[in-house]
Enzyme design. Structure first.
Site, mmCIF file in Angstrom:
data_model
loop_
_atom_site.group_PDB
_atom_site.id
_atom_site.type_symbol
_atom_site.label_atom_id
_atom_site.label_comp_id
_atom_site.label_asym_id
_atom_site.label_seq_id
_atom_site.Cartn_x
_atom_site.Cartn_y
_atom_site.Cartn_z
ATOM 1 N N ARG A 57 -22.543 -5.305 -39.887
ATOM 2 C CA ARG A 57 -23.877 -4.758 -39.667
ATOM 3 C C ARG A 57 -24.781 -4.830 -40.888
ATOM 4 N NH1 ARG A 57 -20.630 -3.080 -36.197
ATOM 5 N NH2 ARG A 57 -19.289 -3.209 -38.013
ATOM 6 N N THR A 58 -24.298 -4.324 -42.009
ATOM 7 C CA THR A 58 -25.193 -4.197 -43.166
ATOM 8 C C THR A 58 -25.612 -5.581 -43.652
ATOM 9 O OG1 THR A 58 -23.904 -2.238 -43.709
ATOM 10 C CG2 THR A 58 -25.460 -3.000 -45.373
ATOM 11 N N LYS A 86 -13.926 -15.748 -61.925
ATOM 12 C CA LYS A 86 -13.567 -16.434 -63.174
ATOM 13 C C LYS A 86 -13.801 -15.525 -64.376
ATOM 14 C CE LYS A 86 -15.632 -20.629 -61.315
ATOM 15 N NZ LYS A 86 -16.548 -21.735 -61.629
ATOM 16 N N ARG A 107 -23.195 -5.189 -51.903
ATOM 17 C CA ARG A 107 -22.094 -4.273 -51.561
ATOM 18 C C ARG A 107 -20.940 -4.595 -52.499
ATOM 19 N NH1 ARG A 107 -19.777 -3.056 -45.596
ATOM 20 N NH2 ARG A 107 -21.663 -1.765 -45.655
ATOM 21 N N HIS A 135 -24.288 4.896 -49.338
ATOM 22 C CA HIS A 135 -24.749 3.808 -48.455
ATOM 23 C C HIS A 135 -26.138 4.246 -47.976
ATOM 24 C CE1 HIS A 135 -24.801 0.569 -45.714
ATOM 25 N NE2 HIS A 135 -23.608 0.685 -45.163
HETATM 26 N N1 CP Z 1 -22.069 0.621 -41.063
HETATM 27 C C1 CP Z 1 -21.637 -0.390 -41.875
HETATM 28 O O1 CP Z 1 -21.738 -0.323 -43.095
HETATM 29 O O2 CP Z 1 -21.072 -1.426 -41.219
HETATM 30 P P1 CP Z 1 -20.574 -2.770 -41.878
HETATM 31 O O3 CP Z 1 -19.380 -2.419 -42.756
HETATM 32 O O4 CP Z 1 -20.225 -3.678 -40.754
HETATM 33 O O5 CP Z 1 -21.684 -3.294 -42.752
#
Ligand code: CP
Length: 338
Positions: A57-58, A86, A107, A135
């Site tokens: 999703r993100t 590396k 991320r 998040h």
């Molecule tokens: N909600 C969320 O962070 O989903 P993903 O890990 O699929 O990005």
């Protein structure tokens, strides 16, 4: 806050008027996210989408949001395809990649690493999830979803909200950011349902109480979800445990299905989950028999991620007032998707 050119690293950066601004811009993105109109306001801009942990999703919704504003997306997924494998430092990676991008989403499995990266970046950086820490864009889309779901029920106010958070509250970064966000509102009741070992970090509970909220902690789900507007389930964050066996101790402890929902919840209780839900039989935290429950908001929640992330890009790159200029209707089939 000043959005233009800013990093988005933590929900702590926002005040209530900032949240309203994000939501107002997100609402204006609907014709584009819902494939009714096309805009090219970010024509020529490049998003560096860097995901060093798995994501559906993100990663995709940030990329999709940027594309919908007319920009291009360059992806780095996993350490193994990056020179970090590396031995390159986050500092050097940030210095280099910020020369190739106009904005970066990142991320990373280590708490604080996205902020470390941002400190070296020459362009705005958005936190797509840093370890068990935060998040922020998920919390924004969660609250946007809560507001929309309650509006659908004829309620206009987030003050007085009653929410249960269920599952791995220790390592679940989405609930950490959501709790911080709820501290901006008044008279919220937060029911924290988790195994004792996986309860919400005390510092966040203290933040909620300092905001004047009622916080109830329990390790039992049934009964604890009987007086809430929102039941927000989360996955056991297996990747934060020492090994799978340790995660297995907790997996499957809280399973919400239609029978439990009918027996315990008020008729309008909205079911949310940041996703992915763990649908394996040993976990099954939200049963598939809820899929036809009109209060299951998990896919509307995921759809809303595009609106909120478009709003963040538009605000940070300072194009909100230009989005509608030169827009046109789409000319392909778009019925019944939203
Ligand atoms: N909600 C969320 O962070 O989903 P993903 O890990 O699929 O990005």
């Amino acid at each position: 806050m000043k959005f233009s050119g800013s990093h988005i690293l933590s929900i702590s950066q926002f005040d209530r008027s900032d949240i309203e601004r994000v939501f107002e811009v997100a609402d204006r993105m609907a014709p584009y996210a819902h494939r009714q109109r096309v805009t090219k306001v970010l024509d020529g801009a490049i998003l560096g989408n860097m995901f060093f942990e798995p994501s559906t999703r993100t990663r995709v919704s940030f990329g999709c949001a940027f594309n919908l504003l007319g920009g291009e997306v360059r992806e780095t997924t996993g350490f193994e395809t990056s020179a970090i494998a590396k031995g390159e430092s986050l500092y050097d990676t940030a210095r280099v990649l910020s020369g190739y991008s106009d904005v970066i989403v990142m991320r990373h499995p280590v708490s604080g690493s996205v902020a470390e990266f941002a400190a070296a970046s020459r362009v705005p950086v958005m936190n797509g999830g840093d370890g068990a820490n935060e998040h922020p864009s998920q919390a924004l889309l969660d609250l946007y979803t809560i507001r929309k779901e309650l509006q659908h029920q004829g309620r206009s106010d987030l003050d007085g909200l009653r929410i249960a958070m269920i599952g791995d509250l220790k390592y679940g970064r989405t609930v950490h950011s959501l709790c911080k966000l709820l501290c901006l509102y008044r008279n919220v009741t937060v029911v924290l349902i988790a195994p004792t070992e996986l309860q919400m970090p005390p510092a966040i509970v203290e933040q909620l109480r300092s905001a004047g909220h009622t916080v109830l902690e329990s390790d039992v789900m049934e009964g604890s979800i009987s007086k809430v507007d929102i039941a927000y389930s989360t996955r056991i964050q297996e990747e934060r445990f020492a090994d799978r066996a340790e995660a297995d101790l907790y997996r499957g402890r809280y399973r919400l299905n239609q029978a439990i929902y009918t027996r315990n919840c008020e008729p309008n209780t909205v079911i949310m989950h940041p996703l992915p839900r763990d649908s394996r039989s040993e976990a099954n935290e939200l049963d598939n028999d809820l899929n036809d429950n009109p209060n299951l908001a998990i896919f509307r929640q995921a759809d809303n991620g595009v609106l909120v992330r478009m709003a963040l890009f538009a605000l940070i790159l300072d194009v909100v007032e230009q989005v509608d200029k030169n827009a046109r209707d789409v000319n392909w089939y778009t019925e019944r998707r939203f």
